[in-house]
Design an enzyme around this catalytic site. Structure first.
Site, PDB file in Angstrom:
ATOM      1  N   GLY A 122       0.818  -1.214   0.000  1.00 53.34           N
ATOM      2  CA  GLY A 122       0.000   0.000   0.000  1.00 53.34           C
ATOM      3  C   GLY A 122       0.847   1.258   0.000  1.00 53.34           C
ATOM      4  N   GLY A 190      19.496  -5.043  24.494  1.00 56.21           N
ATOM      5  CA  GLY A 190      18.146  -4.496  24.671  1.00 56.21           C
ATOM      6  C   GLY A 190      17.170  -5.641  24.915  1.00 56.21           C
ATOM      7  N   GLU A 211      27.422  -4.966  24.105  1.00 55.73           N
ATOM      8  CA  GLU A 211      26.564  -3.775  24.205  1.00 55.73           C
ATOM      9  C   GLU A 211      27.441  -2.530  24.236  1.00 55.73           C
ATOM     10  OE1 GLU A 211      23.206  -2.683  24.316  1.00 55.73           O
ATOM     11  OE2 GLU A 211      24.343  -0.823  24.408  1.00 55.73           O
ATOM     12  N   ALA A 277      20.828  -7.356  17.234  1.00 55.46           N
ATOM     13  CA  ALA A 277      19.587  -6.900  17.889  1.00 55.46           C
ATOM     14  C   ALA A 277      19.811  -5.487  18.411  1.00 55.46           C
ATOM     15  CB  ALA A 277      19.216  -7.856  19.021  1.00 55.46           C
ATOM     16  N   GLY A 279      18.016  -2.748  17.687  1.00 57.35           N
ATOM     17  CA  GLY A 279      16.845  -1.879  17.663  1.00 57.35           C
ATOM     18  C   GLY A 279      16.067  -2.013  16.364  1.00 57.35           C
ATOM     19  N   ASP A 320       4.222   1.080  15.629  1.00 57.88           N
ATOM     20  CA  ASP A 320       5.676   1.288  15.628  1.00 57.88           C
ATOM     21  C   ASP A 320       6.125   2.389  14.672  1.00 57.88           C
ATOM     22  OD1 ASP A 320       5.877  -0.821  17.389  1.00 57.88           O
ATOM     23  OD2 ASP A 320       7.264  -2.001  16.172  1.00 57.88           O
ATOM     24  N   HIS A 452      -4.290 -15.184  49.456  1.00 59.83           N
ATOM     25  CA  HIS A 452      -3.068 -15.788  49.991  1.00 59.83           C
ATOM     26  C   HIS A 452      -3.074 -17.290  49.749  1.00 59.83           C
ATOM     27  CE1 HIS A 452       0.294 -16.563  52.655  1.00 59.83           C
ATOM     28  NE2 HIS A 452      -0.412 -17.534  53.206  1.00 59.83           N
TER      29      HIS A 452
HETATM   30  P1  FAD Z   1       4.055  -4.510  12.687  1.00 60.75           P
HETATM   31  O1  FAD Z   1       3.710  -5.593  13.615  1.00 60.75           O
HETATM   32  O2  FAD Z   1       5.480  -4.362  12.271  1.00 60.75           O
HETATM   33  O3  FAD Z   1       3.114  -4.710  11.428  1.00 60.75           O
HETATM   34  C1  FAD Z   1       3.189  -3.907  10.306  1.00 60.75           C
HETATM   35  C2  FAD Z   1       2.688  -4.697   9.133  1.00 60.75           C
HETATM   36  O4  FAD Z   1       2.545  -3.817   8.036  1.00 60.75           O
HETATM   37  C3  FAD Z   1       3.635  -5.799   8.683  1.00 60.75           C
HETATM   38  O5  FAD Z   1       2.942  -7.010   8.566  1.00 60.75           O
HETATM   39  C4  FAD Z   1       4.142  -5.314   7.335  1.00 60.75           C
HETATM   40  O6  FAD Z   1       4.389  -6.380   6.429  1.00 60.75           O
HETATM   41  C5  FAD Z   1       2.986  -4.471   6.861  1.00 60.75           C
HETATM   42  N1  FAD Z   1       3.377  -3.416   5.935  1.00 60.75           N
HETATM   43  C6  FAD Z   1       4.400  -2.534   6.064  1.00 60.75           C
HETATM   44  N2  FAD Z   1       4.411  -1.673   5.038  1.00 60.75           N
HETATM   45  C7  FAD Z   1       3.367  -2.014   4.246  1.00 60.75           C
HETATM   46  C8  FAD Z   1       2.847  -1.486   3.040  1.00 60.75           C
HETATM   47  N3  FAD Z   1       3.390  -0.431   2.471  1.00 60.75           N
HETATM   48  N4  FAD Z   1       1.774  -2.092   2.491  1.00 60.75           N
HETATM   49  C9  FAD Z   1       1.199  -3.180   3.090  1.00 60.75           C
HETATM   50  N5  FAD Z   1       1.646  -3.706   4.219  1.00 60.75           N
HETATM   51  C10 FAD Z   1       2.708  -3.126   4.807  1.00 60.75           C
HETATM   52  N6  FAD Z   1       6.091  -6.144  21.619  1.00 60.75           N
HETATM   53  C11 FAD Z   1       5.392  -6.382  22.737  1.00 60.75           C
HETATM   54  O7  FAD Z   1       4.524  -5.584  23.103  1.00 60.75           O
HETATM   55  N7  FAD Z   1       5.605  -7.510  23.476  1.00 60.75           N
HETATM   56  C12 FAD Z   1       6.554  -8.417  23.127  1.00 60.75           C
HETATM   57  O8  FAD Z   1       6.737  -9.418  23.817  1.00 60.75           O
HETATM   58  C13 FAD Z   1       7.309  -8.184  21.969  1.00 60.75           C
HETATM   59  N8  FAD Z   1       8.247  -9.072  21.567  1.00 60.75           N
HETATM   60  C14 FAD Z   1       8.917  -8.856  20.405  1.00 60.75           C
HETATM   61  C15 FAD Z   1       9.877  -9.795  20.013  1.00 60.75           C
HETATM   62  C16 FAD Z   1      10.574  -9.625  18.829  1.00 60.75           C
HETATM   63  C17 FAD Z   1      11.591 -10.661  18.408  1.00 60.75           C
HETATM   64  C18 FAD Z   1      10.298  -8.491  18.012  1.00 60.75           C
HETATM   65  C19 FAD Z   1      11.016  -8.310  16.709  1.00 60.75           C
HETATM   66  C20 FAD Z   1       9.351  -7.549  18.408  1.00 60.75           C
HETATM   67  C21 FAD Z   1       8.669  -7.719  19.611  1.00 60.75           C
HETATM   68  N9  FAD Z   1       7.717  -6.791  20.053  1.00 60.75           N
HETATM   69  C22 FAD Z   1       7.036  -7.012  21.217  1.00 60.75           C
HETATM   70  C23 FAD Z   1       7.422  -5.567  19.297  1.00 60.75           C
HETATM   71  C24 FAD Z   1       6.144  -5.745  18.491  1.00 60.75           C
HETATM   72  O9  FAD Z   1       6.287  -6.837  17.612  1.00 60.75           O
HETATM   73  C25 FAD Z   1       5.823  -4.475  17.733  1.00 60.75           C
HETATM   74  O10 FAD Z   1       5.774  -3.388  18.640  1.00 60.75           O
HETATM   75  C26 FAD Z   1       4.489  -4.574  17.022  1.00 60.75           C
HETATM   76  O11 FAD Z   1       4.468  -5.671  16.137  1.00 60.75           O
HETATM   77  C27 FAD Z   1       4.176  -3.288  16.261  1.00 60.75           C
HETATM   78  O12 FAD Z   1       2.933  -3.399  15.659  1.00 60.75           O
HETATM   79  P2  FAD Z   1       2.584  -2.598  14.332  1.00 60.75           P
HETATM   80  O13 FAD Z   1       1.209  -3.058  13.957  1.00 60.75           O
HETATM   81  O14 FAD Z   1       2.836  -1.159  14.533  1.00 60.75           O
HETATM   82  O15 FAD Z   1       3.642  -3.071  13.254  1.00 60.75           O
HETATM   83  P1  AMP Z   2      17.054  -1.808  21.810  1.00 61.56           P
HETATM   84  O1  AMP Z   2      16.986  -0.547  20.993  1.00 61.56           O
HETATM   85  O2  AMP Z   2      16.455  -1.703  23.170  1.00 61.56           O
HETATM   86  O3  AMP Z   2      16.587  -3.015  21.060  1.00 61.56           O
HETATM   87  O4  AMP Z   2      18.615  -2.053  22.097  1.00 61.56           O
HETATM   88  C1  AMP Z   2      19.589  -2.120  21.103  1.00 61.56           C
HETATM   89  C2  AMP Z   2      20.945  -1.970  21.764  1.00 61.56           C
HETATM   90  O5  AMP Z   2      21.981  -2.193  20.810  1.00 61.56           O
HETATM   91  C3  AMP Z   2      21.187  -0.573  22.325  1.00 61.56           C
HETATM   92  O6  AMP Z   2      21.409  -0.681  23.704  1.00 61.56           O
HETATM   93  C4  AMP Z   2      22.440  -0.087  21.593  1.00 61.56           C
HETATM   94  O7  AMP Z   2      23.315   0.623  22.453  1.00 61.56           O
HETATM   95  C5  AMP Z   2      23.105  -1.379  21.135  1.00 61.56           C
HETATM   96  N1  AMP Z   2      23.999  -1.194  19.978  1.00 61.56           N
HETATM   97  C6  AMP Z   2      23.760  -0.486  18.849  1.00 61.56           C
HETATM   98  N2  AMP Z   2      24.814  -0.550  17.980  1.00 61.56           N
HETATM   99  C7  AMP Z   2      25.768  -1.333  18.582  1.00 61.56           C
HETATM  100  C8  AMP Z   2      27.087  -1.808  18.211  1.00 61.56           C
HETATM  101  N3  AMP Z   2      27.653  -1.484  17.041  1.00 61.56           N
HETATM  102  N4  AMP Z   2      27.757  -2.601  19.093  1.00 61.56           N
HETATM  103  C9  AMP Z   2      27.193  -2.952  20.271  1.00 61.56           C
HETATM  104  N5  AMP Z   2      25.965  -2.541  20.670  1.00 61.56           N
HETATM  105  C10 AMP Z   2      25.247  -1.746  19.844  1.00 61.56           C
END
Ligand code: FAD
Ligand code: AMP
Length: 479
Positions: A122, A190, A211, A277, A279, A320, A452
């Site tokens: 989209g 992180g 880190e 990982a 960010g 996000d 409790h």
């Molecule tokens: P997303 O989930 O990223 O969804 C966006 C969707 O939009 C995707 O499916 C993408 O394909 C689609 N999209 C993007 N651009 C387009 C386009 N132009 N057209 C059509 N479709 C599109 N959060 C928590 O709260 N609890 C957790 O335990 C947690 N664990 C996590 C573990 C991992 C390993 C990771 C990577 C993330 C985790 N998160 C967790 C973060 C969480 O996944 C995100 O905050 C959340 O998914 C964000 O939701 P969203 O709907 O904004 O985006």
């Molecule tokens: P988060 O944003 O919470 O998922 O955390 C990501 C972490 O990666 C942050 O704490 C950053 O400081 C760390 N980070 C980013 N770049 C580097 C790098 N080149 N080497 C080591 N740590 C990094």
């Protein structure tokens, strides 16, 4: 195909699919566009969270925790569990089945609510139009009364460690290892680095976390962060190296040599796998036509106000891809708020009351402000802490690391924050989230009857400890 909708949602993650369902419940005609195809060959409904984020990571955390418990802790209960082993392929397969069940469930929910699911990419055009490019390259245009952009985020790449999804992987790749790496490097201490590092460490990998920052979990209350660091390094043997900035990597013969810089100079480590990982970044490339009127701000986030409105009337963005914590529940609540506002309701969101959790063991969970933030803001506060070692229920479960820390305003006693490291911290903190939503004081929780023996009693006792009234610990003098 009908091409005019009251609401067109771009992205079906927890922000987008929830917005779509709520809007449909409110009687609006809704389409939701999703570009991705998941590992199972289906449209990636549910976004990052369901396909490669929250849910699959928790599936692996739960499997690996059970394994580590059986191997290391059953003996404390008198259970002899000899020759405990993990079939990694089966663990991954179980995870995939859960993902399949949940993403399929979103498809069903779309059907029952009458949300039109559209597979494609989209793009927001001027005049509230959305261009959809299907997988076969064909292009169509939808007319929308309202657009909700929920395109989410993607892992950040860093030049010193380019992802090949084989030896150097991102969080998605780290959910797919079919055997336990002997030595695993993780860049970034992180939330995601610690969760995924924990999974593989429990299964026997030697895990080194590099880190760049000198402070461990800087956004977490530092009393909690220190306890977490102690437990992870001393008890769980995670080798967490702070002040270690990765500057280069080289893949050779199926292994990766990582170069990093710390206070002593340049160092190297060799790993079988490396998880990057560091960010996540908003996924806003090619999402907006040049004349869409929607503005991007630093790092590619979409500009929105407190109601998730962009500067174009009728165009919203949630999850996000906008400011605020990158958490599934934050995006979902924004999605509900926007759907309700489109339907003419006066919904708003309380950004001060969003829980955050790190699903290590023990879990780390928080809501509200940390002591460090309160000090920086010059707000007077008082603190009550209750350790799980004084909880009968935690001892009975052989799970008594950590504590509950309650912070209340020095004068009004209103709860300002709660920080928990311990068993079921994620569920315990939710009690305080509800209390804070209702403007509760620490005394209100102190006056509440708790069952409790429960872990929840630790929340009760921490609230009592704010005024030095805890029963099951010696109270420090009240501040
Ligand atoms: P997303 O989930 O990223 O969804 C966006 C969707 O939009 C995707 O499916 C993408 O394909 C689609 N999209 C993007 N651009 C387009 C386009 N132009 N057209 C059509 N479709 C599109 N959060 C928590 O709260 N609890 C957790 O335990 C947690 N664990 C996590 C573990 C991992 C390993 C990771 C990577 C993330 C985790 N998160 C967790 C973060 C969480 O996944 C995100 O905050 C959340 O998914 C964000 O939701 P969203 O709907 O904004 O985006
Ligand atoms: P988060 O944003 O919470 O998922 O955390 C990501 C972490 O990666 C942050 O704490 C950053 O400081 C760390 N980070 C980013 N770049 C580097 C790098 N080149 N080497 C080591 N740590 C990094």
């Amino acid at each position: 195909m009908m091409s005019k909708f009251d609401v067109v949602v771009i992205g079906s993650g927890p922000a987008g699919y929830v917005a779509a369902i709520r809007a449909a419940q409110l009687g609006l005609s809704v389409a939701c566009i999703e570009k991705s195809t998941n590992k199972l060959g289906k449209t990636g409904l549910g976004g990052t969270c369901l396909n490669v984020g929250c849910i699959p990571s928790k599936a692996l955390l739960d499997s690996s925790h059970k394994f580590a418990e059986a191997r290391d802790d059953f003996k404390f209960h008198g259970i002899a569990a000899k020759g405990v082993s993990m079939d990694v392929a089966k663990m991954i397969d179980r995870k995939d089945k859960i993902v399949g069940q949940l993403t399929g469930g979103i498809g069903q929910l779309f059907k029952v609510n009458g949300v039109k699911e559209i597979k494609g990419f989209g793009k927001v055009l001027a005049g509230k139009k959305v261009e959809v490019t299907a997988d076969d390259g064909s292009v169509s245009t939808l007319d929308a009364e309202n657009i909700i952009i929920a395109a989410g985020s993607a892992p950040i790449d860093i030049p010193p460690a380019p992802i090949d999804q084989d030896v150097i992987v991102d969080s998605t790749g780290a959910l797919e290892f079919l055997k336990v790496p002997k030595r695993l490097g993780v860049i970034g201490a992180g939330v995601i680095g610690l969760e995924l590092g924990s999974v593989w460490a429990r299964l026997g990998a030697e895990v080194v976390v590099l880190e760049a920052l000198d402070v461990f979990l800087p956004a977490v209350d530092q009393q909690v962060a220190k306890e977490a660091q102690r437990i992870f390094t001393k008890k769980q043997k995670l080798d967490i190296r702070l002040g270690a900035r990765v500057t280069a990597s080289e893949v050779k013969g199926g292994k990766v040599t990582v170069t990093y810089q710390d206070a002593d100079g340049e160092k190297q480590e060799v790993f079988d796998k490396l998880v990057v990982a560091v960010g996540r970044r908003p996924q806003s490339e090619n999402l907006l036509a040049a004349d869409s009127g929607v503005r991007l701000v630093e790092r590619g986030f979409i500009y929105v106000n407190d109601h998730c409105e962009t500067e174009v009337p009728g165009v919203f963005a949630v999850g996000d891809i906008v400011r605020g914590p990158m958490l599934a529940h934050k995006g979902s609540e924004e999605g509900v708020m926007v759907a309700e506002r489109i339907a003419g309701k006066k919904a708003a969101m309380n950004y001060d009351c969003i829980p955050s959790v790190i699903y290590t063991h023990p879990e780390i969970a928080a809501v509200g402000q940390t002591e460090e933030q309160l000090k920086a803001d010059g707000i007077e506060y008082k603190v009550g802490v209750f350790p799980f070692v004084a909880s009968g229920r935690a001892l009975a479960a052989n799970d008594s690391d950590g504590f509950v820390k309650m912070i209340a305003h020095a004068e009004t006693d209103r709860i300002l924050g709660c920080h928990i490291i311990g068993p079921s911290a994620a569920d315990l903190v939710q009690q305080v989230v509800i209390a804070m939503e209702f403007g509760s004081s620490a005394e209100d929780i102190g006056l509440t009857v708790f069952g409790h023996p429960t872990l929840s009693e630790a929340v009760h006792e921490a609230a009592l400890a704010v005024e030095g009234h805890a029963i099951h610990i010696p109270n420090k003098k009240k501040r």
